[in-house]
Design a protein around this motif. Structure first.
Motif, short mmCIF file in Angstrom:
data_model
loop_
_atom_site.label_atom_id
_atom_site.label_comp_id
_atom_site.label_asym_id
_atom_site.label_seq_id
_atom_site.Cartn_x
_atom_site.Cartn_y
_atom_site.Cartn_z
N SER A 131 0.82 -1.22 0.00
CA SER A 131 0.00 0.00 0.00
C SER A 131 0.85 1.27 0.00
O SER A 131 0.30 2.37 0.08
CB SER A 131 -0.93 0.02 1.23
N SER A 132 2.17 1.14 -0.07
CA SER A 132 3.05 2.30 0.01
C SER A 132 3.42 2.79 -1.39
O SER A 132 4.18 2.13 -2.10
CB SER A 132 4.33 1.95 0.77
N PRO A 133 2.91 3.95 -1.83
CA PRO A 133 3.28 4.49 -3.15
C PRO A 133 4.79 4.68 -3.28
O PRO A 133 5.37 4.45 -4.34
CB PRO A 133 2.54 5.83 -3.21
N LYS A 134 5.43 5.09 -2.19
CA LYS A 134 6.88 5.32 -2.23
C LYS A 134 7.64 4.02 -2.53
O LYS A 134 8.50 3.97 -3.41
CB LYS A 134 7.35 5.92 -0.90
N GLN A 135 7.29 2.95 -1.78
CA GLN A 135 7.98 1.68 -1.99
C GLN A 135 7.64 1.09 -3.36
O GLN A 135 8.51 0.52 -4.03
CB GLN A 135 7.62 0.69 -0.88
N LEU A 136 6.39 1.25 -3.78
CA LEU A 136 6.01 0.76 -5.11
C LEU A 136 6.81 1.47 -6.19
O LEU A 136 7.29 0.85 -7.14
CB LEU A 136 4.51 0.97 -5.35
N GLY A 137 6.97 2.79 -6.05
CA GLY A 137 7.71 3.56 -7.03
C GLY A 137 9.15 3.09 -7.12
O GLY A 137 9.72 2.95 -8.23
N GLU A 138 9.77 2.83 -5.97
CA GLU A 138 11.16 2.39 -5.96
C GLU A 138 11.31 1.03 -6.65
O GLU A 138 12.24 0.80 -7.44
CB GLU A 138 11.68 2.33 -4.52
N ALA A 174 0.78 15.53 -8.70
CA ALA A 174 0.86 17.00 -8.71
C ALA A 174 2.15 17.50 -8.08
O ALA A 174 2.63 18.59 -8.41
CB ALA A 174 -0.35 17.58 -7.97
N THR A 175 2.73 16.71 -7.18
CA THR A 175 3.97 17.13 -6.52
C THR A 175 5.21 16.65 -7.25
O THR A 175 6.33 16.85 -6.79
CB THR A 175 4.01 16.61 -5.07
N GLY A 176 5.03 15.98 -8.40
CA GLY A 176 6.17 15.52 -9.18
C GLY A 176 6.60 14.10 -8.91
O GLY A 176 7.53 13.60 -9.55
N ALA A 177 5.94 13.42 -7.97
CA ALA A 177 6.30 12.03 -7.67
C ALA A 177 5.78 11.11 -8.77
O ALA A 177 4.81 11.41 -9.46
CB ALA A 177 5.71 11.62 -6.32
N ARG A 178 6.43 9.97 -8.92
CA ARG A 178 6.00 9.00 -9.92
C ARG A 178 4.75 8.27 -9.42
O ARG A 178 4.76 7.65 -8.37
CB ARG A 178 7.14 8.02 -10.19
N SER A 179 3.69 8.36 -10.20
CA SER A 179 2.40 7.83 -9.77
C SER A 179 2.33 6.32 -9.88
O SER A 179 2.86 5.72 -10.82
CB SER A 179 1.27 8.45 -10.59
N THR A 180 1.68 5.69 -8.89
CA THR A 180 1.37 4.25 -8.94
C THR A 180 -0.11 4.04 -8.65
O THR A 180 -0.49 3.07 -8.00
CB THR A 180 2.23 3.47 -7.92
N ASP A 181 -0.96 4.97 -9.14
CA ASP A 181 -2.38 4.85 -8.86
C ASP A 181 -3.01 3.75 -9.71
O ASP A 181 -2.34 3.08 -10.50
CB ASP A 181 -3.09 6.19 -9.04
N GLU A 182 -4.32 3.59 -9.57
CA GLU A 182 -5.04 2.49 -10.23
C GLU A 182 -4.86 2.53 -11.75
O GLU A 182 -4.65 1.50 -12.41
CB GLU A 182 -6.53 2.59 -9.87
#
Length: 939
Positions: free
Chosen positions: A592-599, A614-622
């Motif tokens: 459930s962690s977007p940060k860990q998923l992105g890595e 919106a903040t520039g992070a790499r999205s891992t949404d649905e």
């Protein structure tokens, strides 16, 4: 030091935007979209009337932003750069708003080079230094930095008060630190950057720990982690940010406010009634103009009490405008007179008998219950109130508790003596959300009959796009405010049960509800009476309320053991998916962690970045997971894991817990006045969103069962929205396909692909089905391409070919959008109005969405009307001929029944006939029935 005087400062710019968005698209000439917009003007007048009554003051001023740049633009050219331009129809209302505010007696200020906030800040400080109490009326949280012991901010739209304690509680810092707080957090609305990644909690924590922004910056090296790095990286910017968020309190206003700082120039002024009357007539506010005339006549009559005869002032005024003006007249009449109220507390049998005689003789009685719970199946009565005439009401306390509670009349005896009146259909009754009160009385063995009106449903039919709660209705239509439940009982963990509220306060609260319900009815019912189509919709809603009461009361039997087995199996699969995900990733991680998923996705496994947040992070949404799942196994595992976890947590784990112990049944709640299309919503639990497209989701319906000797039956309209499209568009080919009973998707495929019906492949039929349903929802070629997995050009070609073969559909779509632009709403076949606030005034994407909604809403709304008509007709038939058959669920276009096995053949023949017969369309309606031991097997 205090001189006991009060100055009210109105944030006019905040007011006018809120008025613009809160009011419907009113026009000076109702029904003519080319005439000037007046909604913001009307809303502004309402809000100022209310504020003047609620906050008595010695001085007052309404402050607006001036046009043109301010000193902040010179400091930072990007200031407010992201704000959308003011809508043209609001811009056109600015000048008349300034004019009417002055006519109402409010001084008006708009100072070049500074913002309204700065003028407010300066005047507030001038007054505060003189000990004058200052009340700022605004919804803008930025003004919180002005608050001190003399300056308070109120938000009349939601009742919020920001004094020193209120600001501290809301933001975690006192007003004296709000500038520092805003500097750290920044202001996204005004495009003022703060410290990256520093939100309200971190800002408040730092300021409480270090005491001020300056002290924090002096010790910035001590702040650890990313937040500390960002703080140190912002050191050069923060002084500029602080200048931008700091409200000026030293504006030079002397040439604008003669006599400053004495404030005498800001004293209340008498309204200019003659100028106001002419203004109201010019802008179509007929009700306001009539109220002024009434007031003038009353004053003249008082001055010359012997004068006789009726005024002929109505003779040349023509027909009354539409429903909004009726509401205006009632609002202003209520505003013009501060009506006193006479509320009784019934503690003796003599008083009870007197009121029983009143309601027995009344033409209409407003009725309200006070209870122990919002759960209508569990709620018990604490007290009951009645109102039969404006300003008069009575409360019968029955189960109040506490040391100082007066002797109450015996509970059972009171209900026994009220029961004949309550169950008498010849005694007309009125309520706000009558379905709830029907359940409450039914919990005590009373079947209330004779409910003729429901103010919630009246509002829902007349103004579906507005709130329908009693407080909102009373304020909007009668300019009356009242005590809220939270005011009475408190909030959160400290909230007390209604039974512990002192009887005198409970009586005032409940009587006010009944009294206001009667008041609101007297405004809304005349509007419905003169609108034949809307009156029919309202009658349908009242009958639907009765049918829903029966369905909710019935409930549906749940097989708890089946759900437990499903939960166990889902749990095992979820654990297995987690292990498989860890294996693919090569390490354990938090799914459930977007940060860990992105890595893992992008750094370790090298998947492409689909989009960023919106903040520039790499999205891992649905949406990202779905795109990546086509090429990578890990996102596919995560999607399945999320789907099964949601299914388990929402349904298989919860449904059995929601069943009533005494019945073993789940009793969902159907909300009538929510969806703008007229569709019902189901909640606690939501049985309309069970994900039946997956095998696991469909299995959940297996747990909805029938008792021994009974079965479950499902009756479902077939392709109802496509049939409605055929009716509305009048397209000959589409009409012919349904009239001949053809497979409409196969017929569409034959038309679009230019082949004989017999030659249509399964793939072509699938494409045609997507096109048929997609166009109902206004799908673009891009959306169709995405759904079919083809190129946009190919999708556009399919759509073009479709419209060539079905020109009536294209014509319907174009004409419907034009009608919506001209009127601000579209209509169902029955006449239900579906308002589209963004059809003319929204930005690009919102306007496009409103156009798509304009095309679809008549179909969705007509489908909603049809299923409601079916529910009413079916319930009447069951009551008359098959009381052993019960409707236990309504889901979208489907009715679900529980019935004895011996009634199956009757149901198979009669229910489809009833459902097909409720609507007179150009094509036949078709309802199909399935039967089985549970809901799933009935399909």
């Amino acid at each position: 030091m205090s001189n006991s005087k009060t100055l009210v400062l109105v944030d006019g710019s905040s007011y006018l935007y809120r008025a613009y968005h809160a009011m419907p698209d009113l026009r000076a000439r109702p029904g003519d979209p080319t005439s000037p917009a007046t909604g913001a003007i009307r809303g502004m007048i309402n809000m100022l009337h209310s504020l003047k009554r609620e906050v008595p003051a010695d001085y007052a001023v309404c402050i607006f932003d001036a046009s043109g740049p301010t000193f902040r633009d010179a400091i930072y050219p990007e200031y407010k750069a992201h704000r959308s331009p003011m809508p043209d129809d609001l811009r056109a209302q600015i000048e008349p708003i300034h004019a009417v505010v002055r006519m109402l007696g409010w001084p008006v200020l708009a100072i070049d080079g500074v913002e309204a906030d700065d003028v407010i800040g300066t005047l507030a400080q001038v007054a505060s230094r003189q000990g004058v109490r200052v009340v700022v009326s605004s919804g803008d949280k930025d003004l919180s930095q002005l608050v001190d012991e003399n300056i308070t901010i109120i938000d009349t739209m939601n009742g919020k008060v920001r004094d020193v304690a209120g600001v501290t509680a809301e933001f975690g810092v006192p007003p004296s630190l709000m500038i520092d707080y805003q500097t750290l957090v920044g202001d996204t609305v005004d495009n003022v950057p703060g410290v990256p990644k520093v939100g309200p909690k971190t800002a408040a924590k730092w300021l409480n720990e270090y005491g001020s922004l300056d002290a924090l910056l002096a010790r910035a090296d001590e702040i650890k982690g990313v937040a500390g790095q960002n703080l140190r990286g912002s050191l050069d910017w923060l002084p500029t940010g602080r200048k931008l968020v700091t409200i000026k309190t030293d504006c030079d206003l002397v040439e604008h406010v003669v006599g400053l700082p004495a404030l005498d120039a800001l004293a209340w002024r008498a309204p200019e009634d003659r100028a106001l009357h002419d203004f109201y007539v010019e802008y179509g506010f007929r009700g306001l103009a009539m109220a002024l005339e009434n007031r003038a006549e009353a004053a003249a009559a008082e001055a010359a009490p012997k004068a006789k005869g009726k005024s002929s002032r109505h003779a040349d005024q023509g027909d009354m405008f539409e429903q909004q003006e009726s509401a205006e007249a009632s609002e202003e009449a209520a505003a013009a007179q501060q009506r006193s109220v006479d509320y009784d507390v019934i503690l003796t049998w003599d008083s009870f008998d007197a009121w029983l005689a009143k309601i027995e003789a009344a033409e209409l009685t407003a009725l309200d219950t006070e209870t122990t719970s919002l759960d209508e199946l569990q709620a018990q009565i604490v007290g009951i109130s009645f109102s039969v005439e404006p300003g008069a009401a009575a409360y019968v306390p029955l189960r109040h508790e506490g040391l100082d509670v007066p002797q109450q009349l015996p509970f059972e005896e009171v209900l026994a003596r009220l029961k004949p009146w309550l169950e008498n259909p010849e005694r007309p009754k009125l309520g706000q959300h009558i379905k709830y009160d029907r359940h409450v009385f039914a919990n005590h063995g009373i079947d209330v009959r004779g409910y003729m009106h429901d103010t919630m449903l009246q509002s829902y039919v007349l103004e579906v796009h507005r709130p329908h709660g009693l407080a909102s209705l009373a304020l909007r239509h009668t300019n009356r405010t009242g005590t809220s439940y939270e005011d009475l009982c408190g909030k959160g963990a400290s909230q007390i049960p209604f039974a512990q509220v002192p009887v005198d306060k409970a009586a005032a609260y409940s009587c006010e509800d009944s009294d206001q319900t009667l008041d609101v009815h007297r405004v809304l019912w005349p509007q419905l009476e003169k609108e034949t189509a809307l009156r029919a919709v309202y009658d349908l809603e009242l009958q639907t309320s009765e049918a829903l009461f029966r369905i909710e009361r019935n409930g549906v039997l749940i097989d708890a053991a089946a759900l437990a087995r499903q939960s166990n199996e889902l749990g095992q699969r979820i654990v297995q998916l987690e292990a498989e995900a860890f294996e693919i990733a090569g390490q354990p991680f938090n799914l459930s962690s977007p940060k860990q998923l992105g890595e893992i996705f992008f750094d370790k496994l090298g998947m492409p970045v689909v989009k960023k947040t919106a903040t520039g992070a790499r999205s891992t949404d649905e949406e990202v997971l779905e795109k990546l799942a086509a090429d990578y196994p890990l996102p596919a595992k995560l999607l399945e894991h999320r789907s099964l976890s949601k299914l388990k947590g929402t349904y298989t784990d919860k449904l059995a817990q929601l069943a009533l112990p005494r019945t073993g049944r789940v009793h969902t709640h159907y909300a009538q006045a929510v969806a703008v299309t007229g569709r019902l919503s189901s909640n606690e639990p939501n049985l309309q969103n069970i994900p039946i497209r997956t095998p696991e989701g469909r299995r959940v319906r297996e747990a909805f069962v029938a008792p021994p000797g009974h079965v479950i039956a499902s009756a479902d309209y077939s392709q109802v929205e496509l049939r409605i499209m055929a009716h509305l568009s009048g397209d000959e080919s589409l009409l012919r396909a349904f009239q001949e009973g053809a497979d409409v998707h196969r017929a569409t495929a034959a038309e679009v692909f230019g082949v004989e019906v017999e030659q249509v492949s399964s793939e072509q039929r699938r494409y045609a089905k997507v096109i048929n349903f997609g166009l109902i929802y206004g799908m673009s070629s891009f959306g169709l391409a995405k759904n079919l997995g083809i190129e946009s050009k190919a999708a556009a070609a399919y759509i073009d070919r479709y419209f060539q073969r079905y020109p009536g559909v294209k014509r319907y779509m174009d004409e419907t959008v034009e009608f919506a632009r001209a009127h601000g709403y579209v209509e169902t076949v029955l006449g239900r109005r579906l308002y589209l606030p963004d059809i003319n005034g929204g930005n690009g994407p919102r306007k496009k969405a409103a156009e798509r909604q304009a095309i679809n809403a008549p179909m969705q709304g007509t489908a909603a009307d049809l299923i409601k008509m079916a529910m009413v007709a079916v319930q009447a038939e069951l009551d008359a001929h098959r009381p052993t058959v019960q409707v236990v669920l309504q889901v979208h276009d489907e009715l679900v029944f529980e019935l004895p096995e011996g009634d199956v053949e009757w149901l198979r023949s009669e229910i489809p006939r009833l459902m097909a017969g409720v609507g007179q369309l150009k094509v036949p309606l078709l309802a199909e029935v399935g039967v089985g031991p549970n809901w799933d097997k009935a399909h």
